[in-house]
Write an enzyme that holds these catalytic residues in place. Structure first.
Site, PDB file in Angstrom:
ATOM      1  N   SER A   9       0.844  -1.201   0.000  1.00 21.55           N
ATOM      2  CA  SER A   9       0.000   0.000   0.000  1.00 21.55           C
ATOM      3  C   SER A   9       0.872   1.240   0.000  1.00 21.55           C
ATOM      4  O   SER A   9       1.630   1.487   0.939  1.00 21.55           O
ATOM      5  CB  SER A   9      -0.894   0.022   1.243  1.00 21.55           C
ATOM      6  OG  SER A   9      -1.465   1.314   1.360  1.00 21.55           O
ATOM      7  N   HIS A  34      -1.355  -1.300  -4.206  1.00 15.53           N
ATOM      8  CA  HIS A  34      -2.621  -1.015  -3.526  1.00 15.53           C
ATOM      9  C   HIS A  34      -2.704   0.495  -3.277  1.00 15.53           C
ATOM     10  O   HIS A  34      -1.796   1.083  -2.672  1.00 15.53           O
ATOM     11  CB  HIS A  34      -2.688  -1.783  -2.199  1.00 15.53           C
ATOM     12  CG  HIS A  34      -4.006  -1.650  -1.492  1.00 15.53           C
ATOM     13  ND1 HIS A  34      -5.120  -2.387  -1.843  1.00 15.53           N
ATOM     14  CD2 HIS A  34      -4.387  -0.861  -0.459  1.00 15.53           C
ATOM     15  CE1 HIS A  34      -6.127  -2.055  -1.043  1.00 15.53           C
ATOM     16  NE2 HIS A  34      -5.716  -1.126  -0.198  1.00 15.53           N
ATOM     17  N   ASP A  36      -4.955   3.548  -1.721  1.00 17.51           N
ATOM     18  CA  ASP A  36      -6.030   3.873  -0.780  1.00 17.51           C
ATOM     19  C   ASP A  36      -6.533   5.296  -1.006  1.00 17.51           C
ATOM     20  O   ASP A  36      -5.813   6.253  -0.757  1.00 17.51           O
ATOM     21  CB  ASP A  36      -5.495   3.750   0.658  1.00 17.51           C
ATOM     22  CG  ASP A  36      -5.243   2.305   1.046  1.00 17.51           C
ATOM     23  OD1 ASP A  36      -6.188   1.500   0.979  1.00 17.51           O
ATOM     24  OD2 ASP A  36      -4.088   1.977   1.404  1.00 17.51           O
ATOM     25  N   HIS A  67      -8.596   0.990  -3.753  1.00 12.89           N
ATOM     26  CA  HIS A  67      -9.519   0.779  -2.629  1.00 12.89           C
ATOM     27  C   HIS A  67     -10.165   2.126  -2.300  1.00 12.89           C
ATOM     28  O   HIS A  67      -9.522   3.008  -1.740  1.00 12.89           O
ATOM     29  CB  HIS A  67      -8.688   0.247  -1.444  1.00 12.89           C
ATOM     30  CG  HIS A  67      -9.448   0.059  -0.176  1.00 12.89           C
ATOM     31  ND1 HIS A  67      -8.815  -0.151   1.039  1.00 12.89           N
ATOM     32  CD2 HIS A  67     -10.782   0.033   0.102  1.00 12.89           C
ATOM     33  CE1 HIS A  67      -9.709  -0.292   1.986  1.00 12.89           C
ATOM     34  NE2 HIS A  67     -10.917  -0.182   1.457  1.00 12.89           N
ATOM     35  N   MET A  69     -12.306   4.411  -0.226  1.00 13.24           N
ATOM     36  CA  MET A  69     -12.948   4.634   1.078  1.00 13.24           C
ATOM     37  C   MET A  69     -13.647   5.977   0.994  1.00 13.24           C
ATOM     38  O   MET A  69     -13.234   6.965   1.603  1.00 13.24           O
ATOM     39  CB  MET A  69     -11.881   4.590   2.186  1.00 13.24           C
ATOM     40  CG  MET A  69     -11.418   3.178   2.500  1.00 13.24           C
ATOM     41  SD  MET A  69      -9.840   3.127   3.366  1.00 13.24           S
ATOM     42  CE  MET A  69      -8.738   3.152   1.957  1.00 13.24           C
ATOM     43  N   MET A 138     -11.494  -5.923   5.641  1.00 12.12           N
ATOM     44  CA  MET A 138     -10.700  -4.985   6.446  1.00 12.12           C
ATOM     45  C   MET A 138     -10.341  -5.665   7.760  1.00 12.12           C
ATOM     46  O   MET A 138     -11.219  -6.067   8.529  1.00 12.12           O
ATOM     47  CB  MET A 138     -11.499  -3.704   6.750  1.00 12.12           C
ATOM     48  CG  MET A 138     -11.668  -2.732   5.602  1.00 12.12           C
ATOM     49  SD  MET A 138     -10.153  -2.123   4.793  1.00 12.12           S
ATOM     50  CE  MET A 138      -9.130  -1.607   6.160  1.00 12.12           C
ATOM     51  N   GLY A 143      -9.005   3.815   7.290  1.00 11.71           N
ATOM     52  CA  GLY A 143      -8.693   5.237   7.489  1.00 11.71           C
ATOM     53  C   GLY A 143      -7.230   5.518   7.743  1.00 11.71           C
ATOM     54  O   GLY A 143      -6.736   6.586   7.389  1.00 11.71           O
ATOM     55  N   PHE A 144      -6.540   4.564   8.340  1.00  4.82           N
ATOM     56  CA  PHE A 144      -5.143   4.813   8.711  1.00  4.82           C
ATOM     57  C   PHE A 144      -4.311   3.553   8.542  1.00  4.82           C
ATOM     58  O   PHE A 144      -4.801   2.450   8.765  1.00  4.82           O
ATOM     59  CB  PHE A 144      -5.052   5.273  10.177  1.00  4.82           C
ATOM     60  CG  PHE A 144      -5.872   6.495  10.465  1.00  4.82           C
ATOM     61  CD1 PHE A 144      -5.350   7.772  10.240  1.00  4.82           C
ATOM     62  CD2 PHE A 144      -7.179   6.384  10.919  1.00  4.82           C
ATOM     63  CE1 PHE A 144      -6.108   8.910  10.476  1.00  4.82           C
ATOM     64  CE2 PHE A 144      -7.950   7.513  11.156  1.00  4.82           C
ATOM     65  CZ  PHE A 144      -7.415   8.780  10.933  1.00  4.82           C
ATOM     66  N   GLY A 145      -3.039   3.758   8.185  1.00  5.13           N
ATOM     67  CA  GLY A 145      -2.096   2.656   8.201  1.00  5.13           C
ATOM     68  C   GLY A 145      -1.564   2.472   9.612  1.00  5.13           C
ATOM     69  O   GLY A 145      -1.823   3.287  10.502  1.00  5.13           O
ATOM     70  N   GLY A 146      -0.835   1.392   9.815  1.00  3.64           N
ATOM     71  CA  GLY A 146      -0.123   1.192  11.074  1.00  3.64           C
ATOM     72  C   GLY A 146      -0.960   0.798  12.277  1.00  3.64           C
ATOM     73  O   GLY A 146      -0.495   0.883  13.414  1.00  3.64           O
ATOM     74  N   ASP A 176      -6.681  -6.597   4.321  1.00  5.23           N
ATOM     75  CA  ASP A 176      -6.110  -5.246   4.345  1.00  5.23           C
ATOM     76  C   ASP A 176      -6.051  -4.708   5.766  1.00  5.23           C
ATOM     77  O   ASP A 176      -7.087  -4.439   6.368  1.00  5.23           O
ATOM     78  CB  ASP A 176      -6.967  -4.332   3.457  1.00  5.23           C
ATOM     79  CG  ASP A 176      -6.345  -2.962   3.255  1.00  5.23           C
ATOM     80  OD1 ASP A 176      -5.240  -2.718   3.765  1.00  5.23           O
ATOM     81  OD2 ASP A 176      -6.992  -2.135   2.579  1.00  5.23           O
ATOM     82  N   GLY A 177      -4.823  -4.546   6.275  1.00  6.80           N
ATOM     83  CA  GLY A 177      -4.604  -3.914   7.572  1.00  6.80           C
ATOM     84  C   GLY A 177      -3.844  -4.794   8.541  1.00  6.80           C
ATOM     85  O   GLY A 177      -4.270  -5.906   8.855  1.00  6.80           O
ATOM     86  N   GLY A 178      -2.678  -4.312   8.962  1.00 10.49           N
ATOM     87  CA  GLY A 178      -1.922  -5.027   9.984  1.00 10.49           C
ATOM     88  C   GLY A 178      -1.315  -6.339   9.533  1.00 10.49           C
ATOM     89  O   GLY A 178      -1.013  -7.201  10.366  1.00 10.49           O
ATOM     90  N   GLY A 198       1.166  -2.154   4.160  1.00  8.43           N
ATOM     91  CA  GLY A 198       1.673  -0.784   4.098  1.00  8.43           C
ATOM     92  C   GLY A 198       2.883  -0.612   4.980  1.00  8.43           C
ATOM     93  O   GLY A 198       4.031  -0.650   4.516  1.00  8.43           O
ATOM     94  N   SER A 199       2.649  -0.471   6.282  1.00  8.47           N
ATOM     95  CA  SER A 199       3.741  -0.220   7.225  1.00  8.47           C
ATOM     96  C   SER A 199       4.809  -1.299   7.186  1.00  8.47           C
ATOM     97  O   SER A 199       5.997  -0.996   7.236  1.00  8.47           O
ATOM     98  CB  SER A 199       3.198  -0.151   8.658  1.00  8.47           C
ATOM     99  OG  SER A 199       2.110   0.710   8.705  1.00  8.47           O
TER     100      SER A 199
HETATM  101  C1  DX5 Z   1      -6.308   1.427   5.763  1.00  2.36           C
HETATM  102  C2  DX5 Z   1      -5.924   1.062   4.355  1.00  2.36           C
HETATM  103  C3  DX5 Z   1      -4.823   0.109   4.273  1.00  2.36           C
HETATM  104  C4  DX5 Z   1      -3.515   0.554   4.889  1.00  2.36           C
HETATM  105  C5  DX5 Z   1      -2.832  -0.677   5.438  1.00  2.36           C
HETATM  106  O1  DX5 Z   1      -7.498   2.136   5.744  1.00  2.36           O
HETATM  107  O2  DX5 Z   1      -7.020   0.511   3.662  1.00  2.36           O
HETATM  108  O3  DX5 Z   1      -4.611  -0.296   2.918  1.00  2.36           O
HETATM  109  O4  DX5 Z   1      -2.679   1.207   3.972  1.00  2.36           O
HETATM  110  O5  DX5 Z   1      -1.733  -0.277   6.169  1.00  2.36           O
HETATM  111  P1  DX5 Z   1      -0.981  -1.229   7.204  1.00  2.36           P
HETATM  112  O6  DX5 Z   1      -0.421  -2.363   6.406  1.00  2.36           O
HETATM  113  O7  DX5 Z   1       0.070  -0.314   7.757  1.00  2.36           O
HETATM  114  O8  DX5 Z   1      -1.988  -1.660   8.210  1.00  2.36           O
HETATM  115 ZN    ZN Z   2      -6.607  -0.377   1.574  1.00  6.92          ZN
END
Ligand code: DX5
Ligand code: ZN
Length: 220
Positions: A9, A34, A36, A67, A69, A138, A143-146, A176-178, A198-199
């Protein structure tokens, strides 16, 4: 069994060096980009929009997995097709006429995806699963990475996989996420096919290795 897909991402990329980070993904073991897109209404954050995606698409040499949102995603289906999206995913919670939206995405030549928030049960896709190319589960609140991974995701993957098999659909499951090397194998074993990271990728001191490790562990 087909190879598990890795989708870094770009939300976690260095926007001051975006082309460098795109080139890193191009030469990595990753399968997809990916992207966002957040509107500050459906989710409490704003990411980036059309001009940035246009630049990403100019340099990206792999599948572009978008993706959305955003509320009322129907407004932008053609725009995202024209920008170079290969997969376009809308949120179940943001779509009043999901069936129509899926047809509209496919009419523009893209694969159609549906994203489910952590509170949204997969059984709600019972009547549309045959029309969905990809379901994005999800595993954090969007809304946020990490953020930290929500453990109930495993149960949702299993339930969704059961629905896909029961209906004879060819839908793929994206998480998607973590996602990290610590959970990707268990997610793959539960039935997931594609993994956003992402992170884990962009905060790593060796991003190529982070992607390589995710791909290897997912397919182990
Ligand atoms: C969150 C996004 C994700 C995000 C994942 O709303 O949809 O795609 O970038 O980030 P990580 O891998 O850091 O959880
Ligand atoms: Zn995403």
């Amino acid at each position: 069994m087909s190879s598990k897909l890795i989708a870094p991402s770009l939300l976690a990329a260095d926007f001051g060096n975006l082309q460098r980070d795109i080139e890193m993904v191009n030469k990595s073991d990753a399968d997809w980009f990916h992207i966002d897109i957040m509107d500050g209404v459906f989710v409490p954050n704003i990411s980036y929009g059309m001009p940035v995606l246009k630049t990403i698409a100019k340099h990206a040499k792999k599948t572009i997995d978008v993706h959305l949102m955003i509320v009322d995603p129907d407004r932008y289906i053609k725009t995202f097709a024209d920008l170079g999206s290969d997969v376009l995913t809308v949120h179940y919670e943001a779509s009043t006429h999901l069936h129509r939206t899926l047809q509209a995405i496919k009419a523009e030549g893209m694969k159609a995806g549906v994203a489910l928030n952590p509170h949204t049960n997969v059984i709600l896709l019972e009547d549309t699963i045959m029309d969905i190319d990809l379901v994005l589960i999800m595993s954090v609140n969007p809304g946020f990475g990490g953020q930290s991974f929500i453990e109930n995701t495993y149960a949702k993957i299993k339930q969704l996989k059961e629905l896909i098999i029961r209906k004879g659909a060819s839908t793929i499951i994206e998480i998607d996420g973590g996602v990290t090397t610590a959970n990707i194998k268990a997610l793959a074993d539960a039935g997931a096919d594609a993994f956003v990271a992402g992170s884990f990728v962009f905060k790593s001191s060796n991003q190529l290795k982070a992607i390589k490790d995710l791909k290897a562990v997912a397919n182990s």
